[in-house]
Design an enzyme around this catalytic site. Sequence first.
Site, short mmCIF file in Angstrom:
data_model
loop_
_atom_site.label_atom_id
_atom_site.label_comp_id
_atom_site.label_asym_id
_atom_site.label_seq_id
_atom_site.Cartn_x
_atom_site.Cartn_y
_atom_site.Cartn_z
CG ASP A 285 -2.19 0.87 0.94
OD1 ASP A 285 -2.14 1.75 0.05
OD2 ASP A 285 -3.21 0.69 1.62
C1 BGC Z 1 -5.18 3.03 -0.08
C2 BGC Z 1 -5.20 2.03 -1.20
C3 BGC Z 1 -5.00 2.73 -2.51
C4 BGC Z 1 -3.70 3.51 -2.48
C5 BGC Z 1 -3.40 4.24 -3.76
C6 BGC Z 1 -4.01 3.95 -0.16
O1 BGC Z 1 -4.23 4.99 0.69
O2 BGC Z 1 -5.19 2.37 1.16
O3 BGC Z 1 -6.41 1.34 -1.18
O4 BGC Z 1 -5.02 1.81 -3.55
O5 BGC Z 1 -3.78 4.46 -1.44
O6 BGC Z 1 -4.25 5.30 -3.95
#
Ligand code: BGC
Length: 740
Positions: A285
């Site tokens: 993540d």
């Molecule tokens: C989220 C993810 C997301 C990523 C990219 C993170 O804050 O938890 O679900 O895919 O950001 O935007």
Amino acid sequence: MGFMNTRDLAAGIAAAVSAAAPLLAADAQSPAAAAIEPWMNPRLSPDRRADLLEAAMTPEEKFSLLHGELGLPTKTGRAVGALGSAGFVPGVSRLGAPPLQESDASLGVANPLNVRKGDGATALPSGLALASTWSPQLAYAGGAMIGHEAFAKGFNVLLAGGVNLARDPRNGRNFEYLGEDPLLAGVLDGHAIKGIQSNPVVSTVKHFAVNDQETGRAYLDAVIDEKSLRESDLLAFERAIRIGKPGSVMCAYNKVNGAYACDNAFLLNTVLKGDWGYPGWVMSDWGAVHSVKAAANGLDQQSAGGIDEKVWFGDPLKDAVKAGDASQARVDDMVHRILRSMFAVGLFDHRASPGLTLDYEKDAAVAEREAEEGCVLLQNKGVLPLNPSLRRVLVVGGHADVGVLSGGGSSQVIPVGGPALSLKVSGGGDDVMAAFRYAVWDPSSPVAAIKAAAPDAVVEYLDGSDPALAADRARGADAVVVFATQWMIEGYDAPDLSLPDGQDALIDAVASANPHTVVVLETGNPVTMPWRGKTAAVLEAWYPGARGGQAVADILFGKVNPSGRLPISFPERLADLPRPVVPGADLPSKSPFKVVYAEGSEVGYRWYDAKGLKPLFPFGYGLSYTRFAYSRLAVRGGTGLSVRFVVRNIGDRAGAETAQVYAAPSGGGRRLVGWSKVALKPGEARIITVSADALALAQFDLAHGRWRRDAGPWTVSVGASAEDLRLTGSARMTAQTLAP
Ligand code: BGC
């Protein structure tokens, strides 16, 4: 997009907001030029193709695949070639390897902070709405639709597939997920992923694992015993991966049993790649990597490396290999996994490039079908369906004059043609998601759809800011519909289970004035309803997406017979939850803390069973405008459990029933083991056969590291919700062991 490290973020976001964001061309390398290369032979297996390509790569090229960049402009500029989205990993154009253009998420193609100016997309209803359909077919159709939009916009990775279990009905991201049951959530997620990847677009499954609340998500340690973990949160992932075969798994922000999820040898090496034999790659993540040793512990790619403390999978990993602290074999494995998925999903054979024409009308129809089947009728004292020949209709609140609400954060879809309304929501403190605190309404006006459904009626709309006025106007109306909203956003949990902003008082006032009041909820989560006894009907519409207003009106007026069933229990009160206070809510931000999941695998309805509590509305519950009778149960046990029964539509309208099968071993708790959704005309009956899911009948045997079912009797019940069980039988099952 949550970023743990906020250094660059403010500047990045400012740049993103002001940049005109012209679309850049994707990697210009043409597939034709690379067609002569041996790895471009589509008859070879993805593994073979990956091996051939990897053998041709320089060490530098290999490392370049192991960390990505933010796809948004930052204060240091914009990644060259990035289209403007969550993430970007440059390709190896010398060898014809396309870049990874990564966009969020499960509900449609996001456009974070409108960085691609005006590039809207079709918004699916929220994950809980999809889960309320109990329909793998609709999950697939929605996935296929958003995957196609992603491809047409030049993206080849969709950061979709959110399947964290709803352990807490206040979780800020439940609206992106699929509810509390690992069978329902896992099956639907698997089909959604399959739909996405029916395009040459890799889907993730996320957030692996136990990212079950947003409060302190990057600082909390989720503590849960292994058996329970395998039988709950991990089981949802296991099923989604088995069905959907996602090219990538996104590991979560939080720790699980002491180790960060992205640096967690148990989760990534033992379970995912070992027990489940997962062949794809693990991406982090955004901002979830804390050390170079994450590579050894199973992480294959650091997403948007610049927002972590270091680009760990750049120079530090190279240095570690040189120093013998990390192995070259592991680096090769990381590269192989990425390339293998890219080949398997068709990223080399079908290049995404922005600008393909889309049929947004057709795509919106997919969202509309999902909304029609995803709204759940919770209460109806005979007022619904409304009569189209009504004379005076009052609609109150929820900005129902312009559209329907959506959820916020990285999954936010900017609707085609722009939002009907976008409101800055205050608060957020120092959380990096604070910049995303805009509530967005999809332009599908319930009021317009109600007017169209009742052409002779005078339809008045009040915004609800004056409860006394609303009550006064309600007195003379033939029908009153109050729209109530609860906006949820990634990064924040709901403080409690109440509708915010005085809406309970508004509904109370209106319903006290007119007992025929209908409440439509557009919420990201279950809410309590202190006014329930006074209202005539309640429809849970969740966030109903691009055509949500139309779908709601069609249900209100009976053009569509509601068939949604709750994928999450609605609690009566906070005190009934395993954790009445959201863990960490009372701590200063950025404090580390533990969340002890002492309820283990007893999530949702299983928790209510174990504690002997009654929810406000149970899992699986939902009303229809017709009625269904169940009969003739026949249960066959042995090596597999087969359950046969008859469902008949005994009302006077066509409708769909979701017949649910629960089973419990002697002395053990019950679980959902299967279901069947069947559309029936008035008077029509159907023989239904449900084969129980094998893992739902097993328990995880820690001593032997595999699933096991003991020989013995099982009780089987069939019904219309976890509490409305119509038929009960039993069967003897033989012993069985299953792979982990
Ligand atoms: C989220 C993810 C997301 C990523 C990219 C993170 O804050 O938890 O679900 O895919 O950001 O935007």
